[in-house]
Enzyme design. Structure first.
Site, PDB file in Angstrom:
ATOM      1  N   ASP A 187       3.624   3.935   8.724  1.00  8.54           N
ATOM      2  CA  ASP A 187       3.734   2.734   9.457  1.00  8.54           C
ATOM      3  C   ASP A 187       4.649   2.691  10.691  1.00  8.54           C
ATOM      4  O   ASP A 187       5.830   2.314  10.385  1.00  8.54           O
ATOM      5  CB  ASP A 187       3.596   1.610   8.898  1.00  8.54           C
ATOM      6  CG  ASP A 187       2.592   1.686   7.634  1.00  8.54           C
ATOM      7  OD1 ASP A 187       2.016   2.561   7.295  1.00  8.54           O
ATOM      8  OD2 ASP A 187       2.098   0.372   7.166  1.00  8.54           O
TER       9      ASP A 187
ATOM     10  N   ASP B  60       0.766  -1.094  -0.024  1.00 11.29           N
ATOM     11  CA  ASP B  60      -0.165   0.013   0.187  1.00 11.29           C
ATOM     12  C   ASP B  60       0.789   1.149  -0.027  1.00 11.29           C
ATOM     13  O   ASP B  60       0.421   2.345  -0.027  1.00 11.29           O
ATOM     14  CB  ASP B  60      -1.008  -0.040   1.037  1.00 11.29           C
ATOM     15  CG  ASP B  60      -0.280  -0.010   2.533  1.00 11.29           C
ATOM     16  OD1 ASP B  60       0.486  -0.988   2.694  1.00 11.29           O
ATOM     17  OD2 ASP B  60      -0.664   0.422   3.447  1.00 11.29           O
TER      18      ASP B  60
ATOM     19  N   HIS C  52      -4.128   7.368   6.587  1.00  5.87           N
ATOM     20  CA  HIS C  52      -3.632   5.945   6.537  1.00  5.87           C
ATOM     21  C   HIS C  52      -4.758   5.244   7.583  1.00  5.87           C
ATOM     22  O   HIS C  52      -4.301   4.391   8.501  1.00  5.87           O
ATOM     23  CB  HIS C  52      -2.356   5.595   7.074  1.00  5.87           C
ATOM     24  CG  HIS C  52      -1.775   4.297   6.942  1.00  5.87           C
ATOM     25  ND1 HIS C  52      -2.029   3.288   7.538  1.00  5.87           N
ATOM     26  CD2 HIS C  52      -0.944   3.740   5.733  1.00  5.87           C
ATOM     27  CE1 HIS C  52      -1.389   2.090   7.396  1.00  5.87           C
ATOM     28  NE2 HIS C  52      -0.960   2.565   6.083  1.00  5.87           N
TER      29      HIS C  52
END
Length: 303
Positions: A202, A65, A260
């Site tokens: 992340d 992603d 996100h």
């Protein structure tokens, strides 16, 4: 023009309203594409953006992603015969993934793509906009966050110039050379703070998150989960909206962009509500194809 264009704001699973990741930072003539996920090329078309101005691409890590759109972007850069070099920053530990994405299919390679792998505890690279820094984050595979810092400049103080009888073309000479006769630039100007931007995807909470975010004008940070799923967030190396807000507050951030988002939460206002509990500044809940201006420059202090 200094603005962030939101090309995709989903996390692992896209939705009807949210594409996979993609963020384009326009910083005067330095245009940086961050984490082009699947579909980024089409999202750029929808946003009215061309690949031609892109100077560099920054990949935080090689989960799909955040990187599956890279082949399409690079092939479009080649198709359009972009004349300037395009630098790609990415974790060196993911070299095999970069190599696969770089030549995922056959095409005429008509552009100069410059690989810039990142390794170690700190990485810095000069750009036309200032220093680009990368620091390691805490995730399930090697991941880096990015920060752009414009160097401080000088702002002329009209009253000081007038007191010394300096005007017209002489002001330009003084600004360029730093001295005009016995008068130095420091005597007639004050430091003009540079602007700054940070991009954090992340990660679990770690020192690098705070170091990257410290005092920035615009912080883009993942807020994949809500507090009700904090245990899961910690387990998979992600942040909650509340944690993102707390980072921004502790770091003195001016404007916070949450993004996100996990597809499990249909109501994006919940992310705003959670972050607002800990961050008093401006918050943007990212939406695909939205545009976020970099806050106006901080005023220089005249003594």
């Amino acid at each position: 023009m200094r603005e962030l264009v939101l090309l995709g704001t989903a996390s692992q699973v896209p939705t009807r309203l949210r594409n996979h990741n993609g963020y384009l930072l326009r910083w005067d003539d330095e245009v940086i594409l961050f984490d082009p996920g699947e579909g980024t090329q089409r999202q750029m078309l929808m946003a009215g953006l061309a690949v031609t101005p892109i100077k560099r691409i920054c990949i935080t890590h090689f989960h799909g992603d955040h990187s599956l759109g890279l082949p399409g972007i690079l092939q479009r850069i080649s198709l359009d015969k972009v004349a300037h070099p395009v630098t790609v920053h990415y974790p060196a530990a993911g070299q095999e993934f970069y190599d696969r994405l770089r030549h995922a299919t056959s095409y005429w390679d008509n552009a100069e793509i410059v690989p810039a792998p990142i390794e170690g505890a700190s990485y810095a690279h000069p750009t036309s906009a200032g220093r680009l820094t990368a620091l390691p984050l805490r995730h399930s595979l090697p991941t880096y966050g990015y920060r752009l810092d414009e160097p401080a400049g000088r702002r002329m103080v009209p009253s000081r110039l007038a007191a010394l009888g300096i005007s017209g073309p002489a002001v330009g000479v003084l600004n360029r050379t730093g001295r005009l006769g016995d008068v130095t630039l420091d005597q007639v100007s004050v430091e003009r703070p540079g602007q700054s931007f940070a991009f954090i995807m992340d990660t679990g909470l770690c020192d690098s998150v705070y170091e990257l975010a410290a005092g920035v004008d615009l912080l883009v940070i993942e807020s994949t989960f809500l507090t009700e799923d904090a245990e899961m967030a910690a387990m998979v190396g992600h942040l909650t909206a509340a944690q993102a807000g707390a980072v921004a507050q502790a770091s003195g951030v001016r404007k916070l962009v949450l993004t996100h988002f996990s597809q499990r939460y249909p109501d994006p206002s919940r992310f705003l509500d959670e972050a607002r509990q800990s961050f008093a500044g401006e918050i943007v809940v990212a939406e695909d194809l939205g545009r976020v201006p970099v806050p106006l420059r901080r005023e220089a202090t005249v003594g």
